[in-house]
Design a protein around this motif. Structure first.
Motif, PDB file in Angstrom:
ATOM      1  N   VAL A  30      44.730   8.070  -5.088  1.00  0.00           N
ATOM      2  CA  VAL A  30      45.287   9.374  -4.720  1.00  0.00           C
ATOM      3  C   VAL A  30      46.799   9.371  -4.943  1.00  0.00           C
ATOM      4  N   CYS A  31      47.454   8.272  -4.569  1.00  0.00           N
ATOM      5  CA  CYS A  31      48.912   8.163  -4.765  1.00  0.00           C
ATOM      6  C   CYS A  31      49.276   8.209  -6.249  1.00  0.00           C
ATOM      7  N   VAL A  32      48.486   7.536  -7.083  1.00  0.00           N
ATOM      8  CA  VAL A  32      48.731   7.560  -8.530  1.00  0.00           C
ATOM      9  C   VAL A  32      48.550   8.976  -9.067  1.00  0.00           C
ATOM     10  N   PHE A  33      47.517   9.666  -8.603  1.00  0.00           N
ATOM     11  CA  PHE A  33      47.288  11.062  -9.006  1.00  0.00           C
ATOM     12  C   PHE A  33      48.482  11.930  -8.625  1.00  0.00           C
ATOM     13  N   ILE A  34      48.971  11.751  -7.403  1.00  0.00           N
ATOM     14  CA  ILE A  34      50.128  12.527  -6.947  1.00  0.00           C
ATOM     15  C   ILE A  34      51.355  12.217  -7.796  1.00  0.00           C
ATOM     16  N   LEU A 170      55.800   3.528  -6.911  1.00  0.00           N
ATOM     17  CA  LEU A 170      54.712   3.004  -7.738  1.00  0.00           C
ATOM     18  C   LEU A 170      55.249   2.438  -9.048  1.00  0.00           C
ATOM     19  N   GLY A 171      56.258   3.098  -9.621  1.00  0.00           N
ATOM     20  CA  GLY A 171      56.825   2.618 -10.875  1.00  0.00           C
ATOM     21  C   GLY A 171      57.451   1.242 -10.728  1.00  0.00           C
ATOM     22  N   ILE A 172      58.200   1.043  -9.642  1.00  0.00           N
ATOM     23  CA  ILE A 172      58.831  -0.264  -9.421  1.00  0.00           C
ATOM     24  C   ILE A 172      57.773  -1.340  -9.261  1.00  0.00           C
TER      25      ILE A 172
END
Length: 367
Positions: A30-34, A170-172
């Protein structure tokens, strides 16, 4: 009933039986989708969600105000760029208390928030080209706007800043873990496979790097590379490879004694093929577990760097940066401004740690 004997299938079945592991995995999806659809989901789709309304700063969650939208000059921007990076020239939003339309102007009373009468400001009706009639102007350009998580100290929508800030966290994690895996696996594999002077030299580098406090080393690398988005990613990745290298070295030293590795040498295979095709695939289980923990560590390190002011630079939203801007508000009666990003960081880190625990149990051959 057919029973699978594949180790991968067995590990997957054990992972599926772990409730918290599966729940955390779904939460991360869900976090990746966001993160991917951040600007499409954010109420403020300007670049970095940087639309400021100083008259409504530090408002509580659920705050509602009448907003006048003044169109900006039309600039060419590709739809894909808007989707991933937001609008460069977003329409200007002006909080107002009331308005009247007189002749060729819209006269608005600006919102103050303290009960006093705000300034009067006039806007020519020609600024609203999409309204075909005067009566259509309020319907198209004036609306009630609700800030679901309130506003920050600059009057920016906190929900939008949080949604876009998840990209940094998430990128880091992805970039730092990728860099640490590339360096750590390469160094650890060479040290464990060749041994001797190669092992001694690599272990010396590992021990020296290990002896330096992580945050101090990240700060030093960041200052050397300069402040910025990618510099932080690289700096964190360059400090997280040591643990990966030590684990890979130990795994390789054990696996290289196996008979199939001896058979590969007897067949004349080159060292590179033996390491990549025969040893590493059988030594990666602990590395996968460490990667999950490193994700969590990278998020915490980036948050700490942003809090210190050397992470992602304003106006780019970062959860650590949001806490830095508002930690003083905890004692000023507006604690949610720092608590909301703090809870977000805690949730993301906890999810990665629970996935790491679930992977440890699933990949444990003793169970």
């Amino acid at each position: 009933m057919k029973t699978s004997t594949s180790l991968t299938q067995l590990a997957l079945q054990k992972f599926k039986r772990n409730f918290w592991g599966v729940f955390s995995f779904l939460f991360l999806m869900v976090c990746v989708f966001i993160a991917i659809f951040a600007y499409a989901l954010a109420p403020d789709n300007s670049q970095n969600a940087n639309q400021m309304h100083l008259s409504v700063h530090s408002k509580e969650p659920g705050f509602t105000v009448t907003m006048l939208t003044v169109p900006s000059e039309v600039t060419e921007q590709h739809a894909v760029a808007v989707f991933f990076f937001g609008k460069k020239n977003a329409d200007t939003e002006v909080p107002i208390a009331n308005y009247t339309i007189k002749d060729t102007v819209l006269q608005a009373t600006l919102y103050t928030g303290d009960g006093s009468k705000g300034l009067q400001k006039e806007y020519p009706l020609t600024l609203f080209p999409e309204a075909k009639t005067v009566a259509a102007i309020p319907q198209k350009y004036i609306s009630e706007k609700t800030f679901l998580l309130g506003t920050d100290k600059y009057g920016r929508d906190l929900l939008s800043r949080m949604l876009i800030g998840i990209r940094i966290s998430l990128g880091i994690g992805f970039v730092a873990v990728f860099i640490s895996l590339v360096i750590g696996i390469a160094m650890g594999a060479m040290a464990g496979y060749f041994g001797g002077k190669v092992d001694a030299a690599i272990m010396w580098v590992i021990n020296v790097t290990w002896s330096i406090p992580t945050l101090l080393l990240v700060i030093a690398i960041t200052l050397a590379l300069g402040k910025g988005f990618w510099q932080v990613f690289i700096a964190v990745g360059l400090t997280m490879w040591v643990e990966v290298a030590r684990v890979v070295r130990g795994q390789v030293m054990g696996v290289k004694q196996m008979q199939y590795v001896t058979a590969a040498r007897a067949l004349g295979y080159k060292d590179f093929r033996i390491i990549t095709k025969h040893i590493l695939p059988n030594a990666m289980a602990p590395v996968i577990i460490i990667s999950a923990a490193n994700f969590a560590s990278a998020i915490l390190i980036e948050s700490g760097l942003s809090f210190l002011g050397i992470g992602a630079q304003p106006p780019m939203p970062s959860w650590g940066g949001i806490i830095k801007d508002h930690y003083a508000y905890i004692v000023l009666g507006k604690p949610w401004l720092a608590i909301i990003p703090g809870l977000a960081i805690m949730s993301l880190v906890t999810a990665f740690m629970l996935i790491g625990n679930a992977l440890r149990d699933a990949l444990d051959v003793k169970t």
